[in-house]
Design an enzyme around this catalytic site. Structure first.
Site, PDB file in Angstrom:
ATOM      1  N   HIS A 120       0.856  -1.195   0.000  1.00 42.43           N
ATOM      2  CA  HIS A 120       0.000   0.000   0.000  1.00 42.43           C
ATOM      3  C   HIS A 120       0.892   1.245   0.000  1.00 42.43           C
ATOM      4  O   HIS A 120       1.809   1.353   0.822  1.00 42.43           O
ATOM      5  CB  HIS A 120      -0.904   0.027   1.229  1.00 42.43           C
ATOM      6  N   ASP A 156      -7.553  -1.944   4.258  1.00 34.82           N
ATOM      7  CA  ASP A 156      -6.163  -1.564   4.559  1.00 34.82           C
ATOM      8  C   ASP A 156      -5.940  -1.437   6.063  1.00 34.82           C
ATOM      9  O   ASP A 156      -5.221  -0.554   6.534  1.00 34.82           O
ATOM     10  CB  ASP A 156      -5.793  -0.243   3.872  1.00 34.82           C
ATOM     11  N   CYS A 642      46.640  16.273 -11.988  1.00 35.92           N
ATOM     12  CA  CYS A 642      47.132  17.548 -11.458  1.00 35.92           C
ATOM     13  C   CYS A 642      47.870  17.389 -10.139  1.00 35.92           C
ATOM     14  O   CYS A 642      48.781  18.151  -9.831  1.00 35.92           O
ATOM     15  CB  CYS A 642      45.972  18.532 -11.308  1.00 35.92           C
TER      16      CYS A 642
END
Length: 837
Positions: A120, A156, A642
């Protein structure tokens, strides 16, 4: 009811692992369900059945293949009984429901030994029911997420198995929240939940009713905008309804639906044409950046797109402009292209008998997944032309789509000069920079390949360093986007301002990484910029520009201008509208840029220039590590680095052993094709640099240094130069003082115990970019690191940089910082405001 579900009976048993993995029935739909299915199969679970919605409008659900055919009518009692019987025959031990939108009978839910788990898209108990993502945004929740819970007979309300949450960004939409978190992490969450069940560790945490909410399905009739509320609430309503069903209002005699809302928090009211909106506190304003709307608190939001009552979507900035009256007349070749695209539409819309000019893509049943498919079809059939989702939404009929497509193919899509959008909020910038980092990660292999081809970097190194650190840099500075603040005092405040237009000039040794170091900080501070890549390595900068567009960074914010330094770089240094230059390159060019910036408009300059970095190795070091890191300090990236150790100082007692071992290891290096995964050492960047290295070695030999190994071009096609070792180098020699910028190790001795003497020699240079020391004596390490005159000191390591650590040089190695918080100050101005009250 158990609506129109079809079942796929799995015959794949070879993946089943006894005593651990489960027999699973998947009940769900969509790409989400398909991904969960695939992941569970990879985990070794046996998927014994897949239940999904039958074909809709002639199109199968992505999860429903292969499948048994079912009639498309409603389920009769007999059919429902048959379906339940089919389910029972599967012997499922667990039901997994990824994004299941249908009601499932409880006798199916409770049938398996381990019950059923459901995904969900909200943090339950908040937003139970449908449209959970919409309501997360509509309510302005600061946290979103998903829940995997045990199914019960409520809505739910089952016990929680696991939850995961994320921040909801102020300009998130349903799509961005779903794509960024709910989909990828939701799939992971479902797989994790099944893993917990198989291990017997899955919790069952009862849901509390405290904070529980339930909102119904968002429908068009319910999505009308209420204007009597603050701008933020209106913005939340629009973005919460974005794409489906769409927040709407009545204005200009029709229903207008708004999409693509962002908050305008800078307080500046732009100019434009007014649009009267009934019920709004003040009229909207049609501007170059969209439709500016107002809340009842006087604050603003901006809408990017408007859908008209007839379903056509247009850019909001074009609302008052008449539709194009001219219809393109297609050439014979373009007619062939149109028919090819017609066939693509027919494949995507199989339920449509014939694709006509008036056929509407979405009214014919297309969904968001079909938009992606159509874009891919166009890319395949039209020489890589990449459309955006919005192109499809704004040309929904086949006739309009072909007109839009042909205009783009002709380069006549009618885009106006891009207005720079300064309306977006800091959080929106944060989201776009993170999105850019994600895209770079998605394309990392392509970027690494381009770096290998363009600069000669070994692919495996480019993937980890050139590209990997670039991604890390953008993610780091994304975090600063919304944290640059004003500092308030009692009677005054310090205000941070931006330069607006910055020039970035980058070198050829790390084309993408040097671009990222400067660009990320520049963008995080809120500037626009012009990037001048090195003339010999422009390709990753151009690919980067493409990715910024895909990330949603407005056109005009990031500009890449390839060309020579004498022309393009000089123009940036001289241009009055450029107020900041960031440069990485040679000291000679840095001095020239600094002079030009002073003479033009006193630009702010940050310079990362040449180096001759000393590396001091004492006898009490971990010798094997010192040998390994000493080689890396010189030969990393073919010496085109560098911060490469330009000179190694070895204590007498370990000198001979160190040199002997390094020669042995150098001979093992594989020199060759940088795209070969086994290669250690690739070609130098270009021919002129190769010649410079050859001449450098010739000078060293001429002055009396001992050439122990290498010193010449490799006998094979390409700009390959042998890793080289010089010993007996005296302080006065050319090779002791000048940077080679190549794979040349310069070794000098110093007497045992002479710490101050070697420090004096190490510091006797006009450069001060980096340095290093190897010793296991912590007091000695701290003493030497304190005395070394360089912006970076490595102790018992080398080349180890961190995106949060400031980087820059001393003396003629330049000034200013890349990386870390200090880099932001290079792209900001400070204003002090003093007031009385």
């Amino acid at each position: 009811i158990f609506m129109e579900f079809a079942v796929y009976l799995s015959l794949h048993t070879r993946h089943r692992k006894l005593f651990k993995n489960k027999q699973i029935a998947i009940i769900g739909q969509s790409l989400f369900g398909q991904e969960v299915y695939s992941r569970l199969r990879k985990e070794g679970h046996q998927v014994v059945g897949v239940f999904t919605i039958p074909d809709k409008d002639g199109k199968a659900d992505p999860l429903g293949k292969p499948r048994m055919g079912w009639a498309h009518g409603g389920l009769s009692t007999n059919k429902l009984l048959y379906l339940k019987k089919q389910y029972k025959s599967l012997g499922a031990q667990l039901n997994v429901l990824p994004f299941c939108s249908q009601f499932i009978p409880m006798e199916v839910i409770n049938a398996p030994e381990h019950g059923s788990i459901i995904y969900h898209p909200s943090l339950l108990p908040r937003h139970r029911g449908a449209s959970a993502i919409n309501w997360t945004l509509i309510h302005g929740d600061k946290k979103g997420g998903f829940t995997v819970f045990w199914a019960d007979d409520g809505l739910d309300t089952g016990d929680i198995l696991l939850q995961k949450e994320c921040d909801v960004l102020p300009d998130d939409t349903v799509s961005s929240l779903y794509n960024r978190f709910l989909f990828p992490e939701g799939v992971n969450g479902m797989v994790e939940a099944v893993r917990l069940i198989t291990e017997g560790k899955a919790p069952r945490i009862p849901q509390t009713e405290e904070g529980a909410t339930y909102e119904g399905i968002q429908k068009k009739e319910n999505a009308k905008i209420n204007w009597d509320q603050p701008a933020e609430a209106i913005h939340n309503w629009i973005r919460g309804n974005d794409k489906v069903p769409g927040a709407w209002t009545e204005a200009n005699g029709q229903m207008l639906t708004f999409f693509g809302s962002t908050l305008n928090d800078n307080g500046l009211v732009p100019e434009g044409d007014t649009l009267d909106i009934p019920g709004a506190s003040q009229p909207g304003i049609i501007t170059k950046v969209g439709l500016v709307l107002f809340g009842n608190d006087g604050k603003m939001l901006v809408v990017k797109n408007i859908q008209l009552e007839d379903g056509k979507m247009i850019p909001a900035c074009h609302f008052f402009k008449s539709a194009e009256s001219t219809t393109l007349e297609l050439t014979e070749e373009e007619l062939v292209t149109a028919e090819t695209i017609r066939d693509a539409w027919q494949r995507i819309l199989p339920n449509v008998a014939e694709i006509e000019s008036s056929t509407d893509f979405f009214k014919s049943g297309a969904a968001s997944v079909d938009v992606v498919r159509l874009i891919e079809e166009v890319k395949l059939q039209c020489n890589g032309l990449e459309l955006e989702n919005e192109d499809v939404y704004m040309a929904t009929t086949f006739g309009d789509f072909i007109q839009m497509l042909i205009r783009k193919l002709r380069g006549e899509d009618g885009e106006e000069e891009q207005a720079i959008d300064y309306v977006g909020s800091k959080s929106c910038l944060l989201q776009k920079v993170i999105g850019l980092a994600d895209l770079m990660e998605e394309h990392q292999e392509e970027l690494a390949t381009i770096e290998a081809i363009d600069s000669g970097a070994v692919y495996t190194l480019a993937l980890k360093t050139h590209v990997g650190m670039s991604i890390q840099t953008f993610r780091y500075f994304a975090g600063w986007c919304d944290k640059i603040q004003k500092e308030l005092g009692l009677d005054s405040c310090l205000t941070t301002l931006v330069f607006r237009v910055c020039g970035i000039v980058i070198p050829w040794n790390y084309p993408l990484m040097m671009l990222s170091w400067k660009t990320a900080a520049c963008l995080a501070a809120g500037n626009t910029l012009v990037i001048k890549p090195a003339q010999v390595t422009p390709l990753t900068a151009l690919k980067f520009a493409e990715l910024t567009v895909k990330a949603g960074i407005p056109k005009g914010v990031v500009n890449v201008l390839p060309g020579s330094g004498s022309l393009v770089g000089q123009r940036l240094s001289d241009h009055p509208d450029v107020r900041k230059i960031g440069f990485t390159g040679s000291t000679e060019i840095g001095k020239h840029i600094m002079k030009s910036c002073a003479l033009s408009n006193v630009k702010k300059v940050s310079l990362e220039l040449g180096g001759k970095s000393p590396l001091i190795i004492f006898a009490d070091c971990d010798l094997s590590k010192a040998i390994q890191m000493g080689m890396s300090s010189v030969f990393f990236n073919k010496g085109e680095n560098c911060i490469a150790a330009g000179r190694l100082f070895l204590e007498n007692s370990i000198h001979d052993q160190f040199v002997q071992k390094v020669v042995e290891e150098v001979k093992k290096l594989k020199i060759g094709d940088p795209l070969d995964r086994a290669t250690n050492h690739g070609p130098q960047n270009h021919h002129a640099h190769l010649q410079k290295l050859i001449e450098y070695c010739q000078k060293g030999v001429k002055e009396g240094a001992t050439l122990v190994y290498g010193g010449k071009q490799v006998s094979r096609p390409g700009f390959f130069f042998e890793p080289t070792i010089f010993t007996n180098v005296e302080d006065h020699m050319f090779v002791a003082q000048e940077e080679s910028f190549g794979p040349i190790m310069i070794i000098s001795r110093f007497p045992d115990g002479d710490i101050d003497g070697v420090l004096q020699r190490a510091n006797a240079t006009e450069f001060g970019l980096a340095s290093g020391v190897f010793t296991q004596n912590i007091n000695k390490a701290l003493y030497v690191s304190d005395k070394l005159q360089a912006g970076t000191v490595f102790i018992n390591t080398y080349n180890k940089t961190d995106v949060a650590a400031p980087f820059g040089g001393f003396k003629q190695s330049g000034f200013g910082k890349d990386l870390g918080e200090a880099a932001l100050n290079e792209y900001l101005k400070i204003k002090t405001v003093t007031f009385e009250y």
